[in-house]
Design a protein around this motif. Structure first.
Motif, PDB file in Angstrom:
ATOM      1  N   ALA A  37       2.430   6.767  -6.892  1.00 38.18           N
ATOM      2  CA  ALA A  37       1.363   7.826  -7.357  1.00 38.18           C
ATOM      3  C   ALA A  37       1.826   9.326  -7.034  1.00 38.18           C
ATOM      4  CB  ALA A  37       0.049   7.198  -6.809  1.00 38.18           C
ATOM      5  N   THR A  38       2.402   9.549  -5.975  1.00 38.91           N
ATOM      6  CA  THR A  38       2.758  10.930  -5.559  1.00 38.91           C
ATOM      7  C   THR A  38       4.408  10.920  -5.409  1.00 38.91           C
ATOM      8  OG1 THR A  38       2.584  10.176  -3.208  1.00 38.91           O
ATOM      9  CG2 THR A  38       0.715  11.187  -4.239  1.00 38.91           C
ATOM     10  N   PRO A  39       5.116  11.082  -6.636  1.00 38.67           N
ATOM     11  CA  PRO A  39       6.284  11.266  -6.663  1.00 38.67           C
ATOM     12  C   PRO A  39       7.013  12.385  -6.170  1.00 38.67           C
ATOM     13  CG  PRO A  39       5.659  11.618  -8.829  1.00 38.67           C
ATOM     14  CD  PRO A  39       4.399  11.039  -8.048  1.00 38.67           C
ATOM     15  N   GLY A  40       8.065  12.326  -5.380  1.00 40.15           N
ATOM     16  CA  GLY A  40       8.763  13.395  -4.627  1.00 40.15           C
ATOM     17  C   GLY A  40       8.337  13.732  -3.134  1.00 40.15           C
ATOM     18  N   ALA A  41       7.500  13.035  -2.637  1.00 36.08           N
ATOM     19  CA  ALA A  41       7.216  12.986  -1.354  1.00 36.08           C
ATOM     20  C   ALA A  41       8.336  12.881  -0.529  1.00 36.08           C
ATOM     21  CB  ALA A  41       5.855  11.983  -1.086  1.00 36.08           C
ATOM     22  N   THR A  58       9.381   5.787  -0.254  1.00 38.18           N
ATOM     23  CA  THR A  58      10.357   4.817  -0.121  1.00 38.18           C
ATOM     24  C   THR A  58      10.717   4.391  -1.638  1.00 38.18           C
ATOM     25  OG1 THR A  58       8.578   3.179  -0.174  1.00 38.18           O
ATOM     26  CG2 THR A  58       9.667   4.076   1.976  1.00 38.18           C
ATOM     27  N   VAL A  59      10.146   5.411  -2.649  1.00 39.97           N
ATOM     28  CA  VAL A  59      10.276   4.709  -3.901  1.00 39.97           C
ATOM     29  C   VAL A  59      11.339   5.924  -4.610  1.00 39.97           C
ATOM     30  CG1 VAL A  59       9.356   4.334  -6.169  1.00 39.97           C
ATOM     31  CG2 VAL A  59       7.929   3.971  -4.233  1.00 39.97           C
ATOM     32  N   GLN A  81       0.842  -1.375   0.014  1.00 39.57           N
ATOM     33  CA  GLN A  81       0.179   0.029   0.081  1.00 39.57           C
ATOM     34  C   GLN A  81       0.822   1.233   0.078  1.00 39.57           C
ATOM     35  OE1 GLN A  81      -2.898   0.161   3.309  1.00 39.57           O
ATOM     36  NE2 GLN A  81      -4.176   1.341   2.047  1.00 39.57           N
ATOM     37  N   LYS A  82       2.013   1.239   0.824  1.00 42.66           N
ATOM     38  CA  LYS A  82       2.809   2.306   0.871  1.00 42.66           C
ATOM     39  C   LYS A  82       3.764   2.533  -0.448  1.00 42.66           C
ATOM     40  CE  LYS A  82       5.283   5.614   3.538  1.00 42.66           C
ATOM     41  NZ  LYS A  82       6.223   5.848   2.344  1.00 42.66           N
ATOM     42  N   LEU A  83       3.897   1.438  -0.982  1.00 44.29           N
ATOM     43  CA  LEU A  83       4.674   1.684  -2.478  1.00 44.29           C
ATOM     44  C   LEU A  83       3.782   2.233  -3.478  1.00 44.29           C
ATOM     45  CD1 LEU A  83       6.741  -2.099  -2.358  1.00 44.29           C
ATOM     46  CD2 LEU A  83       7.832   0.252  -2.313  1.00 44.29           C
ATOM     47  N   LEU A  84       2.714   1.722  -3.474  1.00 44.05           N
ATOM     48  CA  LEU A  84       1.801   2.350  -4.498  1.00 44.05           C
ATOM     49  C   LEU A  84       1.289   3.513  -4.339  1.00 44.05           C
ATOM     50  CD1 LEU A  84      -0.713  -0.791  -4.711  1.00 44.05           C
ATOM     51  CD2 LEU A  84       0.950  -0.167  -6.413  1.00 44.05           C
ATOM     52  N   LYS A  85       1.102   4.069  -3.219  1.00 42.99           N
ATOM     53  CA  LYS A  85       1.003   5.573  -2.868  1.00 42.99           C
ATOM     54  C   LYS A  85       2.171   6.289  -3.092  1.00 42.99           C
ATOM     55  CE  LYS A  85      -0.354   8.524   1.177  1.00 42.99           C
ATOM     56  NZ  LYS A  85      -0.343   8.537   2.650  1.00 42.99           N
TER      57      LYS A  85
END
Length: 437
Positions: free
Chosen positions: A297-301, A305-306, A290-294
């Protein structure tokens, strides 16, 4: 060959197709899983140790005799220990009958030798050891297992076992409070409970003090194979706990692969919290789908963790961001615990990411098991249902599905508290699995 033409697929020079390459990694994976499933490492470990101890004249004949006995990893050698006054002898004898083992009762052997066992200083250690070791020697000559009742009681007696290279496979410690033992002795005196002759309060108190002083030291070398049994339960439950413990095989001697645990739970379940705590406990990487998908979807947060590299890898990975994350070096080396709130389709598509343990919370678990194991994985024939599981297990409804040699499933009731759920998961992941019937 009659036509003089090479057949494709018979050699590296003539492959099946021009772009064909052997799947060495996949083949190695299958080999490792086969060796683990068949217990090959454990079989060789047992045979080599037995050869070193007994040094038979004909090693090959001896190994064949060992394997023909039906104990691929060696016969059961069980020590049963408890404070005085709990009726340990009856439990140990019943356990021996249940598994076809030789019962070796130290107290019974002393009484047969006309030694007074009512006094505290009933027999010297060497005298007890001589009687016990003779019966164990007979059991080993028959390649039969045994249940050792009431021996060793102190470190000196343990030394006699070590000198003869006698190593137990299981040590069962029956535990009860001093008040419970005293109440049971009172019931024996009144005739309300059947069992061994009751001791006077003074003798019982002295024996309890001796047990407390020596027992822990006598069994400390066997801590890794010791199981605690709640002896305050009724007789049937105590024996059931003992049987369950004996059915647990020791941890495999196979090279330990990195843990891969998938935890599925609907929103509001303690799945994510249990996954995070489990990862910390076993030193694995925690992965939240869930955290990875989120984050994707919101790059630069700020707390994302992505990374850019992971995002690029996710575009090429057939399993998306979850597959790309699980393939990263830290997950491959340390293992992973993944909180997967959605279905299990992604894991079923790649055998290299197939989890070794699967935990589900309530609804939807049958569907997940069917995806991971294939049709028929949740049939009644493949289920073993247990409620609670004895003193060492929380009161959680648990169902084990042991269809695959690699992936095992645990279902936790939706009514379980977070603490109960985590305790059940830890035991499921860390404890050895039941011995196959």
């Amino acid at each position: 060959m009659s036509n003089g033409l090479a057949v494709k697929g018979r050699s590296a020079e003539h492959p099946v197709a021009a772009d064909w390459k052997p799947d060495l990694r996949g083949n190695l994976y299958e080999i490792n899983e086969y060796l683990e499933e068949q217990g090959v490492y454990d079989i060789f470990d047992y045979l080599l140790k037995d050869l070193m101890v007994k040094q038979p004249e004909n090693p090959l004949k001896h190994m064949l005799a060992c394997l023909e006995k039906g104990y691929p990893t060696g016969p059961l050698k069980v020590i049963v220990s408890s404070p005085p006054g709990l009726g340990r002898g009856e439990f140990a004898r019943s356990l021996a009958e249940r598994f076809g083992l030789i019962y070796v009762g130290a107290g019974e052997l002393l009484r047969e030798a006309s030694v007074d066992t009512k006094n505290l200083s009933s027999a010297a250690d060497d005298e007890v050891a001589k009687l016990v070791l003779e019966l164990i020697k007979q059991a080993e000559h028959k390649m039969q297992g045994f249940v050792l009742d009431g021996f060793p009681r102190n470190p000196c007696q343990t030394t006699y076992l070590k000198e003869k290279s006698i190593v137990p496979t299981h040590v069962l410690q029956l535990q009860a409070s001093e008040k419970y033992i005293q109440r049971r002795q009172e019931s024996l005196l009144k005739g309300d409970v059947k069992g061994e002759a009751a001791a006077t309060p003074e003798v019982l108190d002295a024996r309890l003090k001796l047990f407390i002083a020596h027992n822990a030291l006598a069994l400390e070398d066997y801590a890794d194979r010791t199981f605690v049994v709640n002896a305050e339960a009724n007789a049937a439950e105590v024996l059931a706990q003992m049987e369950k413990a004996v059915c647990l095989r020791p941890r495999s001697k196979a090279p330990s692969p990195p843990p891969r645990v998938a935890i599925f739970g609907a929103e509001g379940s303690p799945a994510a919290d249990c996954a995070r705590k489990l990862a910390m406990r076993i030193g694995a990487v925690f992965v939240s789908s869930q955290k990875l998908l989120k984050d994707l979807a919101t790059p630069g947060a700020e707390d994302s963790t992505v990374s850019l590299a992971l995002a690029c890898a996710a575009e090429k990975d057939p399993l998306g961001i979850v597959g790309a994350r699980l393939r990263q070096v830290d997950c491959q080396r340390q293992g992973w615990v993944a909180d997967l709130s959605k279905d299990a389709e992604c894991l079923s598509q790649d055998e290299m990411l197939m989890p070794r343990r699967v935990v589900t919370f309530g609804a939807g678990s049958d569907r997940i098991k069917e995806v991971l194991h294939g049709p028929g994985a949740v049939s009644r024939r493949d289920r073993v249902a247990t409620e609670g599981g004895g003193s060492s297990c929380p009161p959680v409804s648990v169902r084990h599905v042991l269809r695959s040699p690699v992936t095992r499933c645990l279902e936790v009731s939706v009514d379980a508290t977070a603490e109960e759920a985590f305790k059940a998961i830890v035991e499921f992941v860390e404890r050895p699995l039941p011995r196959p019937h």
